[in-house]
Design a protein around this motif. Structure first.
Motif, short mmCIF file in Angstrom:
data_model
loop_
_atom_site.label_atom_id
_atom_site.label_comp_id
_atom_site.label_asym_id
_atom_site.label_seq_id
_atom_site.Cartn_x
_atom_site.Cartn_y
_atom_site.Cartn_z
N ASN A 162 20.86 -4.04 38.19
CA ASN A 162 21.18 -4.10 36.71
C ASN A 162 21.09 -5.40 36.03
O ASN A 162 21.50 -6.31 36.77
N PRO A 163 20.59 -5.69 34.95
CA PRO A 163 20.56 -7.03 34.48
C PRO A 163 21.74 -7.53 34.11
O PRO A 163 22.00 -8.88 34.39
N LEU A 191 14.29 -0.46 33.83
CA LEU A 191 15.08 -1.49 33.72
C LEU A 191 14.37 -2.41 32.69
O LEU A 191 14.97 -2.95 31.79
N THR A 217 15.87 -10.63 33.19
CA THR A 217 15.19 -9.46 33.29
C THR A 217 14.12 -9.35 34.24
O THR A 217 13.97 -8.24 34.88
N ARG A 273 11.84 0.46 37.84
CA ARG A 273 11.39 -0.85 37.12
C ARG A 273 11.00 -0.58 35.81
O ARG A 273 11.59 -1.56 35.07
N TYR A 296 15.19 -0.96 29.36
CA TYR A 296 16.55 -1.53 29.17
C TYR A 296 16.69 -2.59 28.63
O TYR A 296 17.33 -3.04 27.62
N ALA A 297 15.92 -3.51 29.19
CA ALA A 297 15.85 -5.41 28.74
C ALA A 297 15.15 -5.23 27.65
O ALA A 297 15.92 -6.02 26.63
N SER A 316 15.97 -8.65 37.30
CA SER A 316 16.42 -7.31 37.46
C SER A 316 15.30 -6.51 37.94
O SER A 316 15.47 -5.48 38.64
N ILE A 317 14.24 -6.48 37.28
CA ILE A 317 13.06 -5.67 37.65
C ILE A 317 12.60 -5.71 39.03
O ILE A 317 12.34 -4.71 39.75
N HIS A 318 12.41 -7.04 39.30
CA HIS A 318 12.00 -7.61 40.57
C HIS A 318 12.68 -6.86 41.54
O HIS A 318 12.25 -6.24 42.85
N GLY A 320 21.72 0.22 42.90
CA GLY A 320 21.54 -1.21 42.43
C GLY A 320 21.35 -1.30 40.83
O GLY A 320 21.90 -2.04 40.43
N ILE A 321 21.06 -0.24 40.02
CA ILE A 321 20.82 -0.37 38.88
C ILE A 321 22.01 0.19 37.89
O ILE A 321 22.01 -0.40 36.69
#
Lengths: 283, 125, 255
Positions: B47-48, A172, B38, A169, A175-176, B41-43, A194-195
């Motif tokens: 990937n965003p 991400l 965002t 988390r 990254y955002a 994606s975090i939740h 997933g990421i």
């Protein structure tokens, strides 16, 4: 152009060919998954990119400049690995301060706030940290140094499930807020599936796959049914592997599946990234 | 002959589905802002870019609209739009599988219809 | 461009040990002075406190030994090129040698105030200053400058030797390490004496001693400390060049 260009890289260790004519490009602001079995060459590749080892042939350029012994090119990247590189007696907070000296964009406040979230004590000596917390410490440095390319070699080694969840988390979030490229080399494929956007698979020193997650997932599928029916279906198709249980066979294929109806008795199912990886990298 | 490729639903479609479900349940009321890509994606630990793809799909379908500089909002009448689209796909998503499974089990059409009727009776009790 | 950061880090590393070293030296000196103060009148002090500054050579040699391996891993992990590591470390060793030789030279000025004291430099080269009053020497600027220069270059050579040994050892395989670190002493302590005694009638030892004596400036009379300065500079350059060649291809090892 902010990229890492790996061209024709080969590296031998004594009698092993660790990397064989590897050519890859890592683009900016993307999350890459660098996957491979133990000894495939992932760590060697990351060590070569970060000037820790020298290639036997080929070149590596970061943002257009050769990386070898080049401080400017090297300043664009940070490599986190499982090796302990910090001096005897150095404490976490001091290490953060030195990171600020070597990486001008290092965010001390962010590092401290991450330390709090993970429960990392700033006054602890690095050599006294457990495996998990040693990884957490290095992760925090990696996330805080704000360079365009962050190389993570087995970042979650020793981390419990809660910390792993928190790490993904935070990654991400970082990254955002501040887009950059992450290259994550890991064995925990399902967790990162997933990421990551782009998958690179290395097998025995060669790149066998380098594609977007979407494409990769759409190219793998599994056909299950009676052995004979599966075998006749398999004709002319790229077979990755198979699994037999009595008269029931599961065969794994690589290719764009046609949406034509399947022959009687056969069922089609998807292959997730980990299953696909296993079939692609089995000898 | 059941095609289970549907359990390989791309993540971005799952994201779109989740948001639609939240709109239908009232968790995201119409004309209110939905979480940013965002946050999504975090939740969901995805990937965003994937989250963005899912959100953009809903914008294309008219379920969400973008307010420049602010974010994504639920379109007026979104719930209806979603229901309409899902009604159209009900046949593809559920009926076809029902029929295929029934054929596998050698159930006749009449048996299936009586099972459906029985199912409704149980629901109403 | 990272040379400054490397210099700063290495210099910080040296601070505490140097401080401790000099505090010990001053402490020992003060202890040594107690008898001198107590027996103020009468005979000249018998406590010999001269030439201890040679311990500085050993100290800085050890600092040179310590300035590579742990720092190398740290710098490599922070994406710093070997080139910058080398120049930053050389710079820090030069600064260290300068500071140490400055303080050591100042000892020559202040220590004689309380007790009989001669610096190592004076002990070796006093013949060059025979005509001058020893007590006045310690306020003679030319003498002090030469003392400082000589001490600085000696310290720097010792530091360079230490640095080279540790980089060299890092690059060597275990077998080669054994060969050099046992072989070289054996060569000088066992092999050459044996050859000399039975074959060459001590000519080799003779030549070696002559070389050392001449390189220290004792070829003629009075002895010339500047020859030694040139020798020390040569040694420093050789060791640093060899160190650079070794560090250029140093790779990060496991563990």
């Amino acid at each position: 152009m902010k990229t890492i260009e790996v061209k024709g890289i080969s590296k031998n260790f004594k009698d092993t060919r660790a990397l064989d004519n590897v050519t890859l490009t890592f683009k900016e602001n993307r999350i890459y998954g660098l996957l491979g079995r133990n000894g495939a060459g992932k760590s060697t590749l990351l060590n070569l990119i970060s000037n820790r080892l020298f290639p036997d042939s080929g070149s590596i350029c970061v943002c257009g400049e050769p990386v070898m012994e080049n401080d400017r090119a090297l300043s664009y990247l940070f490599c986190m690995s499982d090796q302990d590189l910090y001096p005897e007696g150095m404490r976490v907070e001091a290490a953060f301060q030195w990171s600020g000296v070597f990486y001008p964009d290092f965010d001390m406040e962010y590092a401290k706030s991450l330390s709090k979230k993970f429960g990392l004590r700033l006054n602890k000596k690095i050599k006294n940290l457990s495996t998990g917390y040693a990884s957490i410490f290095k992760l925090i440095v990696a996330l805080s140094c704000n360079v365009p390319f962050v190389l993570l070699d087995e970042p979650v080694l020793g981390l419990d499930a809660n910390h792993r969840d928190l790490f993904y988390r935070e990654l991400l979030d970082a990254y955002a807020n501040n887009p950059r490229t992450f290259i994550i080399s890991t064995h925990l494929i399902e967790e990162v599936a997933g990421i990551i956007e782009q998958v690179v698979i290395i097998k025995e020193g060669k790149v066998i796959l380098n594609d977007s997650m979407e494409n990769v997932l759409s190219m793998g599928y599994c056909i299950t049914g009676p052995v004979a029916a599966v075998d006749s279906y398999a004709a002319g198709k790229k077979l990755l592997g198979e699994n037999v249980l009595g008269g029931l066979k599961s065969a794994y294929f690589w290719g764009q599946y046609d949406t034509d109806p399947l022959p009687q008795g056969l069922e089609r199912s998807s292959l997730d990234l980990q299953k696909l990886f296993i079939e692609l990298t089995n000898a | 002959m059941r095609d289970e490729i549907s359990n390989a639903v791309p993540i971005y479609l799952k994201v779109a589905e989740k948001i639609e479900d939240a709109i239908l349940s009232g968790a995201f009321p119409e004309d209110t802002q939905v979480p940013s890509t965002t946050e999504i994606s975090i939740h969901d630990k995805i990937n965003p870019a994937t989250a963005l793809k899912g959100v953009n799909l809903l914008v294309e379908n008219g379920v969400l609209y973008k307010k420049r500089g602010v974010g994504m909002f639920v379109s007026p009448g979104a719930a209806e739009k979603i229901k309409q689209r899902r009604k159209e796909e009900f046949s593809k998503n559920y009926i076809r599988d029902l029929i295929l499974e029934a054929q596998k089990l050698s159930l006749t059409k009449e048996e299936v219809i009586s099972l459906i009727e029985r199912g409704y009776e149980n629901e109403n009790h | 461009m990272k040379i400054k950061s490397v210099f700063y880090y290495q210099a910080r590393l040296f601070c505490t040990p140097v401080l401790v070293y000099f505090l010990i030296v001053i402490g020992l000196y003060l202890i040594g002075c107690i008898p001198a103060i107590v027996m103020k009148d009468g005979a000249e002090q018998t406590i010999q406190f001269s030439g201890f500054d040679i311990s500085g050579v050993i100290f800085i040699f050890i600092m040179g030994l310590c300035s590579f391996k742990p720092s190398f891993r740290f710098f490599i992990g922070n994406s710093i090129s070997r080139k910058s590591q080398f120049w930053g470390t050389v710079g820090s060793l030069i600064a260290l040698a300068a500071v140490m030789s400055l303080i050591t030279t100042l000892f020559s000025v202040f220590f004689p105030l309380l007790t009989n004291y001669s610096s190592f430099f004076y002990i070796i080269y006093n013949a060059a200053y025979a005509g001058l009053d020893p007590k006045m020497l310690y306020t003679s600027v030319p003498f002090l400058l030469t003392c400082f220069l000589w001490t600085f270059l000696l310290f720097l050579a010792a530091a360079a030797a230490g640095y080279f040994l540790t980089v060299f050892a890092y690059r060597m395989s275990k077998a080669l390490k054994l060969f050099f670190f046992i072989g070289v002493p054996v060569l000088f302590v066992v092999i050459i004496p044996i050859i000399d005694t039975y074959l060459t009638q001590m000519t080799i030892s003779h030549l070696l001693v002559k070389a050392v004596v001449q390189s220290m400036g004792f070829a003629g009379f009075p002895p010339n400390p500047y020859i030694a300065c040139i020798t020390f500079t040569g040694i420093t350059v050789v060791f640093f060049v060899l160190s650079y060649l070794c560090i250029r291809r140093a790779v990060l090892k496991e563990g």
